[in-house]
Motif scaffolding. Structure first.
Motif, mmCIF file in Angstrom:
data_model
loop_
_atom_site.group_PDB
_atom_site.id
_atom_site.type_symbol
_atom_site.label_atom_id
_atom_site.label_comp_id
_atom_site.label_asym_id
_atom_site.label_seq_id
_atom_site.Cartn_x
_atom_site.Cartn_y
_atom_site.Cartn_z
ATOM 1 N N VAL A 145 0.856 -1.176 0.000
ATOM 2 C CA VAL A 145 0.000 0.000 0.000
ATOM 3 C C VAL A 145 0.896 1.231 0.000
ATOM 4 C CG1 VAL A 145 -1.805 1.272 1.200
ATOM 5 C CG2 VAL A 145 -1.798 -1.235 1.254
ATOM 6 N N SER A 146 0.728 2.090 -1.002
ATOM 7 C CA SER A 146 1.540 3.300 -1.109
ATOM 8 C C SER A 146 1.124 4.310 -0.056
ATOM 9 C CB SER A 146 1.404 3.916 -2.504
ATOM 10 O OG SER A 146 0.063 4.340 -2.722
ATOM 11 N N PHE A 147 1.939 5.357 0.097
ATOM 12 C CA PHE A 147 1.673 6.354 1.128
ATOM 13 C C PHE A 147 0.395 7.145 0.863
ATOM 14 C CE2 PHE A 147 6.446 6.755 2.379
ATOM 15 C CZ PHE A 147 6.370 5.492 2.941
ATOM 16 N N ASP A 148 -0.130 7.089 -0.386
ATOM 17 C CA ASP A 148 -1.399 7.751 -0.669
ATOM 18 C C ASP A 148 -2.562 6.761 -0.692
ATOM 19 O OD1 ASP A 148 -0.472 6.520 -2.941
ATOM 20 O OD2 ASP A 148 -0.945 8.171 -4.304
ATOM 21 N N GLY A 149 -2.358 5.573 -0.113
ATOM 22 C CA GLY A 149 -3.447 4.632 0.106
ATOM 23 C C GLY A 149 -3.818 3.760 -1.066
ATOM 24 N N VAL A 150 -2.953 3.626 -2.061
ATOM 25 C CA VAL A 150 -3.243 2.797 -3.235
ATOM 26 C C VAL A 150 -2.586 1.426 -3.059
ATOM 27 C CG1 VAL A 150 -2.976 2.561 -5.731
ATOM 28 C CG2 VAL A 150 -3.384 4.814 -4.726
ATOM 29 N N LEU A 151 -3.349 0.354 -3.315
ATOM 30 C CA LEU A 151 -2.811 -0.999 -3.274
ATOM 31 C C LEU A 151 -2.243 -1.367 -4.638
ATOM 32 C CD1 LEU A 151 -2.409 -3.824 -2.000
ATOM 33 C CD2 LEU A 151 -4.732 -4.385 -2.779
ATOM 34 N N TYR A 152 -0.976 -1.772 -4.654
ATOM 35 C CA TYR A 152 -0.326 -2.307 -5.855
ATOM 36 C C TYR A 152 -0.051 -3.783 -5.585
ATOM 37 C CZ TYR A 152 0.417 2.602 -7.085
ATOM 38 O OH TYR A 152 0.235 3.924 -7.395
ATOM 39 N N ALA A 153 -0.647 -4.691 -6.357
ATOM 40 C CA ALA A 153 -0.545 -6.115 -6.063
ATOM 41 C C ALA A 153 -0.582 -6.933 -7.346
ATOM 42 C CB ALA A 153 -1.670 -6.546 -5.133
ATOM 43 N N GLU A 154 0.087 -8.090 -7.305
ATOM 44 C CA GLU A 154 0.164 -8.992 -8.446
ATOM 45 C C GLU A 154 0.223 -10.430 -7.955
ATOM 46 O OE1 GLU A 154 0.078 -8.408 -11.679
ATOM 47 O OE2 GLU A 154 0.125 -6.206 -11.610
ATOM 48 N N THR A 155 -0.182 -11.348 -8.829
ATOM 49 C CA THR A 155 0.021 -12.773 -8.587
ATOM 50 C C THR A 155 1.317 -13.197 -9.265
ATOM 51 O OG1 THR A 155 -2.359 -13.208 -8.446
ATOM 52 C CG2 THR A 155 -0.911 -15.086 -8.889
ATOM 53 N N LEU A 156 2.246 -13.722 -8.495
ATOM 54 C CA LEU A 156 3.577 -14.071 -8.986
ATOM 55 C C LEU A 156 3.717 -15.578 -9.148
ATOM 56 C CD1 LEU A 156 5.761 -11.803 -6.630
ATOM 57 C CD2 LEU A 156 4.534 -11.164 -8.723
ATOM 58 N N GLN A 157 4.522 -15.962 -10.138
ATOM 59 C CA GLN A 157 4.842 -17.365 -10.374
ATOM 60 C C GLN A 157 6.342 -17.597 -10.130
ATOM 61 O OE1 GLN A 157 2.222 -19.223 -10.842
ATOM 62 N NE2 GLN A 157 0.822 -17.510 -11.214
ATOM 63 N N LYS A 158 6.744 -18.841 -10.153
ATOM 64 C CA LYS A 158 8.146 -19.200 -9.959
ATOM 65 C C LYS A 158 9.048 -18.383 -10.888
ATOM 66 C CE LYS A 158 11.333 -23.135 -10.266
ATOM 67 N NZ LYS A 158 11.446 -24.599 -10.515
ATOM 68 N N GLY A 159 10.078 -17.778 -10.311
ATOM 69 C CA GLY A 159 11.017 -16.970 -11.080
ATOM 70 C C GLY A 159 10.696 -15.490 -11.111
ATOM 71 N N ASP A 160 9.503 -15.095 -10.627
ATOM 72 C CA ASP A 160 9.115 -13.681 -10.638
ATOM 73 C C ASP A 160 9.690 -12.934 -9.430
ATOM 74 O OD1 ASP A 160 7.647 -14.207 -12.903
ATOM 75 O OD2 ASP A 160 5.694 -14.175 -11.897
#
Length: 233
Positions: A145-160
């Protein structure tokens, strides 16, 4: 009273050293704000963790005459962590300066995260460092969660790889069908590890403050929240 600056070559020359000083100070300040641990003053300083060691801002160096190649070897990541020990089916194994004294003054540390199916590393922060996560095995949903309240998220796989900027709240959850492992690196010898729920609910903040902040109307709801926090994080 009115102040004025006279124009002309002489006045410009008088201000040039001041302008140069201000610019230099601003640049130096920017560097300090972005820095993590300071640069070392020697090639290594294996930490002296003995109780009798002097207390400084950091850790004292072990006598160089007593340092061997074994001091630079860390083997604790060879085995997986006990995912049932923390109550969320995930376990962090740390390699900070306190587990790996050779990291002292070098501005780096590591974490191995082991996840059972559905395992969660709860939202937390590292106040002293940024962090990268590398997926060794499995599939991980993660974000910050950034300081301005935004969620940055991803689904990661092996090697990411994913990155968490310094001080941001972040989390990990195993969304695969089997166990998962990640290897994380941080740019501090001791990055700090502050779990949000523990900080908020288990740190003796007055109940009136928490009830008002969380929109809870009675102590019973607050007690239920406090009791639900996994005890071992």
């Amino acid at each position: 009273m009115t102040y004025s600056i006279r124009s002309g070559v002489g006045s410009r020359q008088a201000w040039q050293p001041i302008v140069a000083f201000v610019c230099t100070a601003l640049m130096a300040g920017a560097v300090m704000v972005q820095a993590a641990d300071p640069d070392p003053l020697q090639d290594f300083c294996v930490a002296d963790l003995s109780p009798s060691g002097p207390r400084v801002n950091g850790l004292p160096c072990k006598d160089r005459a007593n340092v061997t190649s074994k001091d630079f070897l860390f083997t604790d990541f060879r085995t997986s962590g006990n995912v049932s020990a923390k109550g969320t089916n995930a376990y962090p194994s740390f390699a900070t300066v306190f587990e790996y004294p050779a990291l002292n003054t070098l501005g780096i540390s590591h974490v191995r995260l082991d996840f059972g199916i559905g395992g969660v590393v709860p939202p937390h922060t590292h106040p002293f460092s940024s962090e990268t996560l590398f997926v060794v095995q499995g599939s991980i949903y993660t974000g910050f969660v950034s300081f301005d309240g935004v969620l940055y998220a991803e689904t990661l796989q092996k090697g990411d790889i994913y990155i968490y900027p310094k001080g941001t709240l972040h989390f990990q959850i195993n969304v695969g069908t089997g166990p998962a492992i990640t290897f994380n690196s941080l740019n501090s010898q001791y990055p700090g590890f502050l779990v949000a729920a523990n900080q908020l609910l288990l740190s003796n903040i007055p109940a009136a403050v928490l009830e008002s902040s969380l929109g809870i109307s009675n102590a019973t709801d607050l007690n239920l929240l406090e009791a639900s926090v996994p005890p071992n994080w």
